[in-house]
Structures are given as C-alpha cells and as structure tokens.
Design an enzyme around this catalytic site. Structure first.
Site, PDB file in Angstrom:
ATOM      1  N   GLY A  74      17.510 -29.587 -36.953  1.00  0.00           N
ATOM      2  CA  GLY A  74      16.003 -29.992 -36.421  1.00  0.00           C
ATOM      3  C   GLY A  74      16.185 -30.714 -35.556  1.00  0.00           C
ATOM      4  O   GLY A  74      17.159 -31.478 -35.021  1.00  0.00           O
ATOM      5  N   CYS A 101      23.778 -30.024 -39.257  1.00  0.00           N
ATOM      6  CA  CYS A 101      23.242 -30.880 -38.369  1.00  0.00           C
ATOM      7  C   CYS A 101      22.356 -32.161 -38.747  1.00  0.00           C
ATOM      8  O   CYS A 101      22.661 -32.742 -39.418  1.00  0.00           O
ATOM      9  CB  CYS A 101      22.763 -29.963 -37.010  1.00  0.00           C
ATOM     10  SG  CYS A 101      22.778 -30.783 -35.672  1.00  0.00           S
ATOM     11  N   TYR A 102      21.026 -31.661 -38.564  1.00  0.00           N
ATOM     12  CA  TYR A 102      19.946 -32.601 -38.973  1.00  0.00           C
ATOM     13  C   TYR A 102      20.120 -32.709 -40.724  1.00  0.00           C
ATOM     14  O   TYR A 102      19.914 -33.784 -41.124  1.00  0.00           O
ATOM     15  CB  TYR A 102      18.425 -32.404 -38.572  1.00  0.00           C
ATOM     16  CG  TYR A 102      17.751 -33.398 -38.923  1.00  0.00           C
ATOM     17  CD1 TYR A 102      17.259 -34.413 -38.296  1.00  0.00           C
ATOM     18  CD2 TYR A 102      16.837 -33.237 -40.267  1.00  0.00           C
ATOM     19  CE1 TYR A 102      16.250 -35.560 -38.561  1.00  0.00           C
ATOM     20  CE2 TYR A 102      16.284 -34.386 -40.575  1.00  0.00           C
ATOM     21  CZ  TYR A 102      15.965 -35.195 -39.911  1.00  0.00           C
ATOM     22  OH  TYR A 102      14.808 -36.180 -40.485  1.00  0.00           O
ATOM     23  N   HIS A 191      26.466 -26.343 -35.875  1.00  0.00           N
ATOM     24  CA  HIS A 191      25.873 -25.313 -36.675  1.00  0.00           C
ATOM     25  C   HIS A 191      26.549 -24.013 -36.723  1.00  0.00           C
ATOM     26  O   HIS A 191      26.972 -23.305 -35.987  1.00  0.00           O
ATOM     27  CB  HIS A 191      24.839 -24.582 -35.586  1.00  0.00           C
ATOM     28  CG  HIS A 191      23.653 -25.748 -35.265  1.00  0.00           C
ATOM     29  ND1 HIS A 191      22.457 -25.407 -35.745  1.00  0.00           N
ATOM     30  CD2 HIS A 191      23.375 -26.687 -34.601  1.00  0.00           C
ATOM     31  CE1 HIS A 191      21.640 -26.440 -35.708  1.00  0.00           C
ATOM     32  NE2 HIS A 191      22.307 -27.085 -34.801  1.00  0.00           N
ATOM     33  N   GLU A 193      25.803 -21.224 -38.158  1.00  0.00           N
ATOM     34  CA  GLU A 193      24.872 -19.972 -38.016  1.00  0.00           C
ATOM     35  C   GLU A 193      24.826 -19.402 -36.999  1.00  0.00           C
ATOM     36  O   GLU A 193      24.459 -18.133 -36.725  1.00  0.00           O
ATOM     37  CB  GLU A 193      23.619 -20.365 -38.701  1.00  0.00           C
ATOM     38  CG  GLU A 193      22.655 -21.043 -37.758  1.00  0.00           C
ATOM     39  CD  GLU A 193      22.774 -22.678 -37.913  1.00  0.00           C
ATOM     40  OE1 GLU A 193      24.139 -23.023 -38.171  1.00  0.00           O
ATOM     41  OE2 GLU A 193      21.823 -23.362 -37.498  1.00  0.00           O
ATOM     42  N   SER A 245       2.182   3.322 -36.091  1.00  0.00           N
ATOM     43  CA  SER A 245       1.902   3.284 -34.519  1.00  0.00           C
ATOM     44  C   SER A 245       2.712   3.758 -33.916  1.00  0.00           C
ATOM     45  O   SER A 245       2.906   3.893 -32.560  1.00  0.00           O
ATOM     46  CB  SER A 245       2.303   1.577 -34.630  1.00  0.00           C
ATOM     47  OG  SER A 245       3.578   1.403 -34.925  1.00  0.00           O
ATOM     48  N   GLY A 247       6.112   3.085 -34.370  1.00  0.00           N
ATOM     49  CA  GLY A 247       7.278   2.180 -34.492  1.00  0.00           C
ATOM     50  C   GLY A 247       7.773   2.190 -35.849  1.00  0.00           C
ATOM     51  O   GLY A 247       7.401   2.788 -36.806  1.00  0.00           O
ATOM     52  N   ASP A 249       8.638   0.008 -38.164  1.00  0.00           N
ATOM     53  CA  ASP A 249       8.243  -0.859 -39.273  1.00  0.00           C
ATOM     54  C   ASP A 249       7.010   0.064 -40.113  1.00  0.00           C
ATOM     55  O   ASP A 249       7.041  -0.100 -41.398  1.00  0.00           O
ATOM     56  CB  ASP A 249       7.636  -2.401 -38.849  1.00  0.00           C
ATOM     57  CG  ASP A 249       8.728  -3.013 -37.947  1.00  0.00           C
ATOM     58  OD1 ASP A 249       9.751  -2.736 -38.010  1.00  0.00           O
ATOM     59  OD2 ASP A 249       8.081  -3.868 -37.359  1.00  0.00           O
ATOM     60  N   SER A 250       6.215   0.560 -39.420  1.00  0.00           N
ATOM     61  CA  SER A 250       4.946   1.033 -40.121  1.00  0.00           C
ATOM     62  C   SER A 250       5.522   2.244 -40.775  1.00  0.00           C
ATOM     63  O   SER A 250       5.120   2.930 -41.764  1.00  0.00           O
ATOM     64  CB  SER A 250       3.515   1.223 -39.187  1.00  0.00           C
ATOM     65  OG  SER A 250       4.103   1.773 -38.033  1.00  0.00           O
ATOM     66  N   ALA A 251       6.525   2.851 -40.149  1.00  0.00           N
ATOM     67  CA  ALA A 251       6.905   4.026 -40.607  1.00  0.00           C
ATOM     68  C   ALA A 251       7.756   3.950 -41.752  1.00  0.00           C
ATOM     69  O   ALA A 251       7.624   4.675 -42.755  1.00  0.00           O
ATOM     70  CB  ALA A 251       7.948   4.809 -39.425  1.00  0.00           C
ATOM     71  N   LYS A 391      13.987  -7.420 -38.919  1.00  0.00           N
ATOM     72  CA  LYS A 391      14.067  -6.092 -38.230  1.00  0.00           C
ATOM     73  C   LYS A 391      15.234  -5.318 -38.806  1.00  0.00           C
ATOM     74  O   LYS A 391      14.832  -3.984 -38.993  1.00  0.00           O
ATOM     75  CB  LYS A 391      13.977  -6.088 -36.828  1.00  0.00           C
ATOM     76  CG  LYS A 391      13.688  -5.165 -35.989  1.00  0.00           C
ATOM     77  CD  LYS A 391      11.999  -4.648 -35.698  1.00  0.00           C
ATOM     78  CE  LYS A 391      12.058  -3.527 -35.075  1.00  0.00           C
ATOM     79  NZ  LYS A 391      10.665  -3.202 -34.960  1.00  0.00           N
TER      80      LYS A 391
END
Ligand code: XMP
Length: 535
Positions: A74, A101-102, A191, A193, A245, A247, A249-251, A391
C-alpha cells in the site's frame, strides 16, 4: 411474477459465497495498485480468495473464517499518524499470515518490531540474498543464492518482533524477508505477486499449499456445479431475463443460468446498429441454434441512430445510448410478460471495493455503460453468477460450459459499440466503413496469430478526410486509425508494437478492400495518458 417497472433495484445477495464449501484466503487490501494480482496468484493455485479493504477486514475475517490471510502492499507509511493497520484479531487467530511490503511493515510494527524510513528508497528490480532456510523457499531458492525481486518501498523493518528470524537481505533492507515458523507468519519487503519477481508465484504457492495447507480444489468444474445450485436456490420458479451484449461475460452468465433453470431464462439481444461485422448473426446463431436458449433479437438500430443524429459530444453519445438501452430493454421485458430477476455478467474487479487514500470522489473519465446500467430503473432482483470471477476465469468457465474457443477468447467490446470508435457524428455510412475496416484488421491479426497475445484491437474511423492518389486519380476519403493494446484488466495498457511489415500490409489491405478509406494510421499511445477507446 413482477413486471419490470422503473422504480427501484434489489441488490444481489451481498455475500454469495459460492465458494462456501472451500477453504478461503482473505486478502487485506492496504491500497496497493497490484492487490488484485495477489488474488490472481492465489486462485491460480486452485484456492478461493477474496479482497477486502483493511477497514472492513475484521468483519470479513469473522464472517469468512479464512484459513489464511495475506496483507497487501500500500502507499501509506506505518510511520504516519493514523496509518492503516491489520485487525489484531487476525494476528491472534492462529491462522498463517503472509505480509507483503506495507503488509510486512505493519505486521512487524504491530507485533512489536521497529520500522524506520529507509536511507534510500527502493523502487524497481533489486537482488536479494537468501541467508537462511525457510518454508517459503522450498524447491525455489537456496541459501547463499541471489534472486531478482520487485521492490517498491520507502520504509524498512530495522528490528524484528519476538519470534521472527531474518531469512534474506538486500542492499537497501538488511531484513528483507522475516519468518516465524511457529505462528506461520511470513513477510517480505518486495512484491511476489508481480511478474517482475520471476519466482514470486512459486513463493506464494509455497505459502498457500505447503505452509497454509490448502488442497487447491477450487476448480472451474466445482465452481460450475456450485454456481448452478446457487442460481436454482436463488431463483426458485421465478423468471429471469438477461441482456446479451455480444461480449463474453453476458454470454457465459446466460449459458450458466440456462443450465441451472432452463427456459425460465429469456435472453434479450439489442442490436443498436453499432455492432461489429456479423456480430448479431454470431450471437443469434450461438444462442438459438447451438444452445437452444430462448432469445429475443431486437433490431433497434433505427431508434438509436435516429436519436444520435447530429450528436458529436462523447458523453452525450454514451448517455443517449445508455438511456435508449434501458427503454428498449424495458419494453421487451414487458412484452415477454416481465421477469422477477435480471441476470448480469458482473465480474469480480467490478465489485472489489478499492481503498482510496486520496479521499473525495474520483473524476469521471467516461460514463461507462453496458447492460449493467439497467437496474437503477428496474424493479428486479439481480442474478450475478460471475461476481467472484476474473475475466480469464470467466473465459475458463465459458470453455467448461462448451462455448466455442473463438467466442470465449474474443476481445472486450464496449456497450456503446462502434459509436465511441467513430469520433464526431455517427452516420450509417461511417459505421459501414468502420465495420469493414475493423474486420480486415482483425483478420490480419488472426492470420498473424497475434489475436490472443493482444488484449484488445480495433479500428477507429477518424472524422477527417485527406487527399490521396489511387491509379491516376485524386481521392479525398476517410482516415482509419488502428489501435492494439496489451493489458491485464483494461485499467492500464501498453500499445502493441507490431512490426512495420504487418502494419504496412494491413494498411494496404484496408485501403484496397474498404471503399471510402485512403489513409491508415497506427495509435502508439499507452494508457495512461490515453484511454483505450477514443471516446
Ligand atoms: P477505456 O477507453 O476507458 O476502456 O480505457 C477500458 C476498457 O473498457 C471498455 N469500455 C467499455 N466497456 N461499456 C463497456 O462495457 C462502456 O461504456 C465502455 N467504455 C469502454 C473498453 O473497450 C476497454 O476494454
């Protein structure tokens, strides 16, 4: 059954916990830019994780009962007044904790160690030297070895809390990694990650699998089965409507919900006249013929293009399209007798509450809209089965559900469609030119086998005509801009460095094959300072 009316919204179940049957990791967010990557790395190990802001961590810890905790990095300094800290209940609960880190600094300070401002701030690549064995390093790092890591800190731990030992050092921080094997507390200055720490994912794996003892059984197959159960429990005998849409995600949301409740689901696909080439056909074929899912296909292009006539301001365009979407969707929902639930492809990054250290509202760069803008005016409960996924996890789920690869791997496409890739006034003629140019460009990218490497690529039709020469004649036609970016989440992006041969060939093809274009330019702006879309 409730007919949709424009009154209120019932939020989705705020703690869906589809993953209730699995052990979880709680990630306490102190506002790092890369906290989401911690969740990614943990999930790659087959372990479910959730990110919660530090000031809500105590309640989330009590509710989730995670089997381990990770404290993020952070921007604050533990030396500041009112610096954020980890709830003490987490540090005394007997679960393994990893501080990054933080997260390392606050953990060290809260447990009785000392943190001081560093003599020199370390940002970027650094080498650390391993000075002692540690369960974090098993099979990865050896004592005496030096390894690249990504540092981004000003403060450093100068005295460890009781029970800890130092297991690595770096020039700027003699105590770079600390370990308390009894309490299973580990913390690092850098970090792990980020991709710039090449072995970082393996260190996180050691923490998750070996130290915290997770089984790694959170798979897409398990998610699918649990999500289906949850949808059935939520919806009962109710009717669900889902806006498609085009796209991914909606599918994916629609196919999953259909698997759960069959024909209690109706999909509505609104063609606003600003879709990509063959988009409507692709979606209708896929849903009606491949999946046999009830689908209402509304050609509303006349309404949309009519209302957008003469509109040049990007925000007015976006808001007009958003408003019309709601009206068309609302009318279609009434026609099918209304619905009790509205399904949406909301993703995890949309629901994570980020921590703001700047205070005050953030500036609206663009009024993003998609079908997600609907509920504010509708009286339906939300079904959001993808709320916990990133995603690419949605893409995995799509494959698991049998969606064709070519559909699942599609680049993101914005709700307002080609309207925001046509700066200035939109006309049918311009949209037709843009659709064709875009199709040639994407075809080129696919042929060069670059489609999956690039995060998003599209053509833009500039609102200017320029002079050219073709054969013996003068031309005065439009300019097409090409955009291609790499990104992980669309929040930041780098322009993609095509080779010149590719760009040259693509420009030639577009000019030869698309009537109305005589010049092609390539956009070399990253985000920031640009945005991905042009409006
Ligand atoms: P920007 O242009 O803001 O875009 O850098 C970031 C990502 O968001 C997409 N985008 C949208 N998606 N509705 C959407 O569903 C919108 O209104 C919208 N505007 C931009 C854009 O395509 C990129 O992937």
């Amino acid at each position: 059954m409730t007919a949709p009316s424009k009154t209120s919204v019932s939020p989705a179940d705020p703690s869906p916990h589809v993953a209730a049957a699995h052990d979880k990791i709680l990630i306490v967010d102190f506002g790092s830019q890369v906290t989401q990557l911690i969740a990614r790395r943990v999930r790659e190990e087959g372990v479910y994780s959730e990110i919660v802001p530090f000031n809500k961590a105590e309640a989330a810890f009590a509710e989730m009962k995670p089997k381990a905790v990770i404290l993020s990095g952070g921007p604050a300094s533990v030396l500041d007044d009112n610096a954020p800290s980890a709830p003490l209940s987490i540090l005394t609960a007997g679960v393994p904790v990893l501080g990054i880190c933080y997260g390392e600094q606050t953990m060290a300070q809260q447990l009785g160690g000392t943190v001081e401002a560093g003599h020199h701030r370390e940002f970027g690549r650094a080498a650390i030297e391993i000075t002692d064995t540690c369960a974090l390093f098993d099979g990865v790092w050896e004592v005496g070895g030096k390894y690249d890591v990504w540092m981004s800190h000003g403060d450093r731990v100068t005295k460890m809390p009781d029970g800890f030992r130092a297991v690595a050092k770096a020039p700027g921080s003699p105590i770079s990694i600390i370990a308390d094997d009894i309490r299973k507390f580990y913390a690092m200055q850098f970090h792990p990650e980020v991709a710039h720490t090449p072995d970082g994912a393996k260190l996180i794996r050691n923490f998750v699998r070996n130290i915290a003892g997770f089984a790694g059984d959170w798979t897409m197959r398990a998610f699918r089965e649990e999500a289906i159960e949850k949808i059935r429990a939520q919806v009962g005998k109710g009717k669900v409507i889902c806006g498609l849409s085009g796209g991914v995600d909606s599918a994916v949301a629609a196919v999953l919900i259909h698997e759960a409740i069959g024909d209690q689901l109706t999909c509505v696909f609104v063609d606003h006249g600003m879709l990509r080439k063959d988009e409507a056909k692709t979606v209708v074929d896929l849903f009606r013929h491949h999946y046999n899912i009830p689908l209402v296909h509304v050609d509303a292009s006349k309404t949309f293009l009519g209302e957008l006539e003469g509109v040049t301001d990007p925000e007015v365009k976006r808001k007009t399209i958003g408003r019309l979407f709601i009206d068309v969707f609302d009318a279609e929902a009434k026609k099918i007798g209304g619905a009790d639930f509205l399904a949406q492809g909301t993703l995890y990054p949309d629901v994570i509450e980020s921590v703001s250290f700047t205070g005050g509202p953030s500036v609206t760069i663009k009024s993003h809209h998609n079908v997600g803008g609907l509920p504010a005016r509708m009286n339906m409960k939300l079904v959001e089965p993808l709320r916990e996924l990133f995603k690419d996890e949605v893409r995995d789920l799509g494959r698991e559900l049998g969606l064709p690869d070519i559909f699942v791997g599609r680049h993101p496409f914005p709700g307002p469609g080609l309207a925001i890739r046509c700066p200035g006034e939109i006309t049918r003629e311009k949209l037709d030119i843009l659709r064709e140019a875009d199709a040639v460009y994407i075809d080129q990218i696919r042929k060069a086998d670059l489609y999956d490497t690039i995060w998003q690529a599209f053509a833009v039709l500039l609102p200017v005509k320029t002079v050219g020469v073709m054969g013996d004649g003068r031309t005065y036609e439009y300019v097409v801009g090409l955009r291609a970016v790499t990104s992980t989440d669309g929040m930041t992006a780098d322009f993609y460095a095509f080779d010149m041969k590719f760009l040259g060939e693509t420009a030639t093809r577009i000019i030869n094959e698309v009537k109305g274009v005589n010049r092609v330019v390539y956009d070399i702006t990253s985000k920031p300072p640009g945005t991905i879309e042009w409006e």
